[in-house]
Design an enzyme around this catalytic site. Structure first.
Site, short mmCIF file in Angstrom:
data_model
loop_
_atom_site.label_atom_id
_atom_site.label_comp_id
_atom_site.label_asym_id
_atom_site.label_seq_id
_atom_site.Cartn_x
_atom_site.Cartn_y
_atom_site.Cartn_z
N GLU A 270 2.97 -1.21 3.91
CA GLU A 270 1.84 -0.84 4.55
C GLU A 270 1.77 0.56 5.02
O GLU A 270 2.84 1.03 5.27
CB GLU A 270 1.95 -1.67 5.97
CG GLU A 270 1.85 -3.18 5.61
CD GLU A 270 1.57 -4.03 7.00
OE1 GLU A 270 1.19 -3.51 7.79
OE2 GLU A 270 1.73 -5.45 6.75
N CYS B 238 6.50 -8.64 6.20
CA CYS B 238 7.54 -9.14 5.23
C CYS B 238 8.90 -9.31 5.45
O CYS B 238 9.46 -10.55 5.29
CB CYS B 238 7.38 -8.04 3.95
SG CYS B 238 5.61 -8.13 3.11
C1 UDX Z 1 8.18 -3.96 3.21
C2 UDX Z 1 8.88 -3.25 1.77
O1 UDX Z 1 9.06 -2.18 1.88
C3 UDX Z 1 7.83 -3.48 0.72
O2 UDX Z 1 8.37 -3.17 -0.59
C4 UDX Z 1 7.32 -5.06 0.77
O3 UDX Z 1 6.68 -5.46 -0.39
C5 UDX Z 1 6.61 -5.38 1.93
O4 UDX Z 1 7.78 -5.39 2.86
P1 UDX Z 1 6.48 -3.12 5.00
O5 UDX Z 1 6.81 -4.29 5.84
O6 UDX Z 1 4.98 -2.51 4.98
O7 UDX Z 1 7.05 -3.09 3.56
O8 UDX Z 1 7.39 -1.86 5.72
P2 UDX Z 1 8.69 -0.80 5.72
O9 UDX Z 1 8.16 0.59 5.33
O10 UDX Z 1 9.49 -1.28 4.44
O11 UDX Z 1 9.30 -1.12 7.06
C6 UDX Z 1 9.67 -2.33 7.41
C7 UDX Z 1 10.37 -2.32 8.75
O12 UDX Z 1 11.78 -1.79 8.59
C8 UDX Z 1 9.75 -1.48 9.79
O13 UDX Z 1 9.56 -2.06 11.05
C9 UDX Z 1 10.40 -0.28 9.80
O14 UDX Z 1 10.27 0.40 10.96
C10 UDX Z 1 11.69 -0.68 9.68
N1 UDX Z 1 12.68 0.41 8.84
C11 UDX Z 1 12.50 0.98 7.61
C12 UDX Z 1 13.79 0.71 9.79
O15 UDX Z 1 13.98 0.50 10.77
N2 UDX Z 1 14.44 1.74 9.06
C13 UDX Z 1 14.31 2.16 7.70
O16 UDX Z 1 15.24 3.25 7.12
C14 UDX Z 1 13.16 1.61 7.01
#
Ligand code: UDX
Length: 442
Positions: free
Chosen positions: A155, A263
């Site tokens: 997203e 997700c």
């Molecule tokens: C995720 C996947 O990245 C994507 O490939 C899949 O299809 C759907 O789920 P999304 O949920 O949109 O995407 O967000 P993402 O950027 O992956 O972050 C997910 C969560 O992890 C967020 O709460 C984010 O803050 C957290 N996060 C991410 C961390 O805490 N640390 C990180 O290094 C990366």
């Protein structure tokens, strides 16, 4: 290629629009006529940067349209993508496939000539076979093939992720369906994107395994951050130090309040259920789920600690409510657990989020929602950054200090530097990085 996209929610709308940008004729279908009416008026039902312009461009070019009439859309399509929701089922955490199966039945009734039916929704292993069985009750095997093609969209960066993905995964062992999928993704193979063809079951599992692995990486670095706090190490150095090892990789090692969103929480729960059901329980995934759930409310303890252990009647400013920036999505956002715990402990919460307030108002009670980043700070006893929106990265710190009752900041996304914050006169706490005064106290 003529494509029908069933479900015009996040996945369906972004994927359908991007397919039309590839040059295909796409018709996006949804049961919700108010959503379709809005889309026809050019109003997006979700916040996703760049989506409105891309929709407008392709509608104008005559390649993208919207309808509530599934049958008409399917009849003329070469490929029908199922992009409906698969929420977590209450109770057991399994993916709820009601909408997927209902779509399969309706598609079966409308198929006219050979059609590739593609599951784009995140579905557990074996769902493609079930969809095939449902369609096979009405259609002959010459009429259709069922293919798995998971999405990997983040997203806030979904269009970029779709147009320039690391890879495309397609689950089919049928050459005829493979040809159709190759034609659909030709614009990506032209820019050298690896298109991986696997069995349908492998493809279904790749989606869950990928998300669970990323969730594990985040959870691992979050645990390391907790350890860093105890031993006086800096988690950013640890993340860089391990991430430069090509076998580990630098991405998804940013510590924070725990992962949320539509997700990771849902997919880790569903994968755990699948693994347990098949008598191959994943203890790693189970631990990731438990650790992450426990972590979110635990972040409130940092605030309580910074305010001397008692926050009854204290005003706390919250910056950022969504589970990450550039979205209005509040699903499973850590802010929900953190705020709930602060409220249980008696705090008065004033919050600001650039896009999430509308959804947050449905989920949070007794919170004062503000219109900008500075209003909640007025006479607050602490400010807590929960989401790393760009506008919080460059706050006017003198103004922040003058508005707060006392200069206390808890930065759960590590967007500021501990040394600089202390030099500015803040009592500053972040995640997994000691401040100079904490180091000197030993
Ligand atoms: C995720 C996947 O990245 C994507 O490939 C899949 O299809 C759907 O789920 P999304 O949920 O949109 O995407 O967000 P993402 O950027 O992956 O972050 C997910 C969560 O992890 C967020 O709460 C984010 O803050 C957290 N996060 C991410 C961390 O805490 N640390 C990180 O290094 C990366």
């Amino acid at each position: 290629m003529r494509i029908a996209m069933i479900g015009s929610g996040y996945v369906g709308l972004v994927s359908g629009t991007c397919f039309s940008e590839f040059g295909h004729d796409v018709i996006c279908v949804d049961k919700d006529d108010s959503k379709i009416a809005l889309l026809e008026d050019g109003v997006m039902p979700i916040y996703e940067p760049g989506l409105d312009n891309l929709v407008a461009k392709n509608v104008k070019a005559g390649r993208l349209s919207f309808t509530t009439n599934l049958k008409e859309a399917v009849k003329t399509a070469d490929a029908v993508f199922i992009g409906v929701g698969t929420p977590s089922r209450r109770g057991d955490g399994k993916a709820d496939l009601t909408y997927v199966y209902a779509a399969a039945e309706e598609i079966a009734e409308a198929i006219d000539g050979y059609t590739v039916v593609v599951t784009k929704s995140t579905v557990p292993v074996g769902t493609g076979q079930q969809v095939s069985d449902i369609i096979g009750k009405i259609c002959t095997s010459d009429d259709f093939d069922v293919v798995s093609n998971p999405e990997f969209l983040r997203e806030g960066a979904a269009i970029e992720d779709f147009m320039r993905p690391d890879r495309v995964v397609v689950g089919t062992e049928c050459p005829r369906a493979q040809k159709v999928m190759e034609a659909i993704y030709r614009p990506l193979s032209l820019i050298q994107t690896p298109i991986l063809f696997t069995s349908r079951e492998s493809s279904e599992l790749i989606k869950y395994a990928g998300n669970a692995f990323l969730a594990t990486k985040i959870t691992f670095i979050n645990e390391m951050a907790d350890l860093c706090e105890k031993v006086g190490a800096d988690v950013h150095d640890v993340a860089r130090g391990i991430g430069l090892d090509g076998r580990i990789g630098r991405k998804f090692l940013h510590p924070g309040p725990g992962f949320g969103g539509s997700c990771f929480p849902k997919d880790t729960r569903a994968l755990y259920q699948t693994s347990a059901e098949h008598d191959a329980p994943s203890r790693i995934v189970e631990a990731v789920i438990d650790i992450n759930e426990a972590r979110k409310p635990k972040m409130a303890d940092k605030v309580i600690q910074m305010l001397g252990g008692d926050i009854k009647g204290r005003k706390i400013a919250i910056l950022g409510l969504t589970f990450k920036p550039n979205t209005d999505d509040m699903r499973e956002s850590p802010s929900l657990d953190i705020i709930a715990k602060l409220q249980e402990s008696g705090a008065d919460i004033h919050a600001y989020d650039p896009e999430g307030a509308k959804e947050a108002k449905e989920l949070l009670s007794d919170v004062t929602f503000c219109e900008n980043a500075y209003t909640p700070l007025e006479n607050a006893d602490a400010v807590v950054i929960i989401t790393e929106w760009n506008e919080f990265r460059a706050l006017d710190l003198d103004r922040v200090k003058s508005l707060l009752n006392q200069p206390v900041m808890v930065d759960l996304r590590n967007i500021y530097e501990p040394e600089e914050m202390e030099a500015q006169g803040f009592q500053y706490m972040c995640v997994g990085r000691p401040t100079p005064s904490q180091i000197s106290k030993g």
